[in-house]
Design a protein around this motif. Sequence first.
Motif, PDB file in Angstrom:
ATOM      1  N   THR A 265      54.633   0.242 105.179  1.00  0.00           N
ATOM      2  CA  THR A 265      55.773   0.170 104.253  1.00  0.00           C
ATOM      3  C   THR A 265      55.966   1.470 103.471  1.00  0.00           C
ATOM      4  N   THR A 273      59.229   2.871  98.435  1.00  0.00           N
ATOM      5  CA  THR A 273      60.244   2.090  99.133  1.00  0.00           C
ATOM      6  C   THR A 273      60.400   0.728  98.475  1.00  0.00           C
ATOM      7  N   GLN A 358      59.578  -6.367 106.440  1.00  0.00           N
ATOM      8  CA  GLN A 358      60.345  -5.487 107.316  1.00  0.00           C
ATOM      9  C   GLN A 358      61.837  -5.512 106.981  1.00  0.00           C
ATOM     10  N   GLU A 359      62.335  -6.625 106.485  1.00  0.00           N
ATOM     11  CA  GLU A 359      63.725  -6.679 106.031  1.00  0.00           C
ATOM     12  C   GLU A 359      63.919  -5.791 104.806  1.00  0.00           C
ATOM     13  N   TRP A 360      62.938  -5.807 103.895  1.00  0.00           N
ATOM     14  CA  TRP A 360      63.012  -4.927 102.733  1.00  0.00           C
ATOM     15  C   TRP A 360      63.006  -3.458 103.155  1.00  0.00           C
ATOM     16  N   MET A 361      62.298  -3.154 104.247  1.00  0.00           N
ATOM     17  CA  MET A 361      62.235  -1.770 104.721  1.00  0.00           C
ATOM     18  C   MET A 361      63.614  -1.246 105.133  1.00  0.00           C
ATOM     19  N   LYS A 362      64.520  -2.135 105.472  1.00  0.00           N
ATOM     20  CA  LYS A 362      65.861  -1.714 105.888  1.00  0.00           C
ATOM     21  C   LYS A 362      66.740  -1.314 104.709  1.00  0.00           C
ATOM     22  N   GLU A 363      66.309  -1.671 103.503  1.00  0.00           N
ATOM     23  CA  GLU A 363      67.116  -1.386 102.314  1.00  0.00           C
ATOM     24  C   GLU A 363      66.747  -0.013 101.771  1.00  0.00           C
ATOM     25  N   SER A 366      71.892   4.599 100.069  1.00  0.00           N
ATOM     26  CA  SER A 366      72.923   5.104 100.973  1.00  0.00           C
ATOM     27  C   SER A 366      73.194   6.586 100.786  1.00  0.00           C
TER      28      SER A 366
END
Length: 577
Positions: A265, A273, A358-363, A366
Amino acid sequence: MKITGSQVVIECLVEQGVDTIFGYPGGAILNIYDELYKNSDRIRHILTAHEQGAAHAADGYARATGKTGVVFATSGPGATNLVTGIATAYMDSSPMVAITCNVPSSLLGKDSFQEIDITGVTMPITKHNFMVRRVEDLAFTIREAFLIAKSGRPGPVLIDIPKEVTAALVDFEPLAAGDDGMAKAAAGNGNLRRVFSVAEPTDEEIAAAAELINSAERPVIYAGGGVVISGAEKELLEFAEKADIPVSESLMARSAFPSKHPLCTWMVGMHGTKASNMAITESDLVLALGARFSDRVTSDASKFAQNSRVFQIDIDPAEINKNIPTCGSLVGDIGQILKRLIPLVDSKKHGGWVKQVQEWMKEVPSCYAKDPKDSINPKFICEYINKVAGDDAFITTEVGQHQMWTAQFYPFSKPRTFVTSGGLGTMGFGTGAAIGIQCALPKARVVHIAGDGSFRMNCNELATIQHYNLPIVIVVMNNGALGNVRMWQRLFYGKRFSQTTLDFGPDWVKLAEAYGIQGFRARNAKEFASVFDKAFASGKAAVIDARVDIDEMVLPMVPGGKPIYNQIMELSSEMMD
């Protein structure tokens, strides 16, 4: 066999396997430098531009190799110029032996020319320090210093030697061939004044820890620099994969676990992150491995992992419960403890938990997606360096925004390849560290990522890089500001940019060329790719002036004193105007 104190110094360093010394001569240490001249076939000396650069080089040497770095300096200002480097090594547990020489004993305490009580000055920032008043004590002291520097939790040790001791004669008994100088540190008088033994947990304690791990449903590993120091990267990987536990990393552990591994992570804390910070927050068990719960990780300590149990493993018992209360702990070497834990932990899957992490890793913020035409995205710089230099390259940094971007974006995959100042946050560290690494590992490639503010503090070491023909590529992320401080001024000080705008020289390209080093300038991604390719392929030293937007931010960010789940992920238009 009677030899001088200076000869004792050289013979003991050879005994300890020292092949390189970094330093700067002066009057008080001349006897040792004269002996070093006579033994140049046995020990190499690297003359830096400044004693602080020498200390950082010895530190970088140690961090890249795991061996003890050695630095020489003379009395007075020569010795005090080592202080920042010694403190940097102390905060990050890097093994170093600093040898200074002082004025003759008859002149001590008389405000003599270039006299300083360097043992008093460095007492709070060394594991131990010595003043050797008798030549009969010199060999024993040097051997003990190396033992202290490397045993247990590593760190710096200083030896100060009055000048007459370096000239005095003494009967010297060398270690027998094959003797381990560390193990024979007590040779001479047979009594170690300090014993630094490493604790070994009992089988019952190991079993209880394994039971705690096996019962967790949402465990997370918080890996610290101790994993790298211990050389426990393989054990960490095996442990995490078998127990299916996400791994968050402190700044000092960014090379401890493969960045591209699905369980990684990346960094946790102020600029960590979302995945790392939320995993700590939502976990039911935090396994802290060789981590000291720095305030840059915990922020509001009262809300750090407040709904979780924290279990700490560390070689230093003083770190247990120091900053964060734990439900249990093991004291000892991390690698050895993990080897004992691995057979006892269940091979299992935390499917839902790992999927959430892993979903949090996508955030991700921008703002990193922008592709400016008149500046270079820091994310692109880090990823492109890795693309060209490869996973074996060593990356050093200074301290500031560029350091955080490197930690956030560079996909480290091999241990010890990331060398940076963590605990002390020393601007001016990285160039010296890069020199130390390149001298220790001449076949390795070293890329130094600097900020224009930090690089001002040590650019004199370009002379050292050129003189010794070290093929270090320096990438200066040049945003024309003290970026980290400016960022705080923007967010928390009403955009009052007091003394953080660096709208004056030098011209980094011309400065590099003045030192006989090739210089390049890049204003956008295309230019950066072109000049980095050329610089890296040349196999020679280079400085790249890489232009970064002055208002580029380091996000995510946890405001000072807030809980780590309270992250700034996006900037409002008001913040950016």
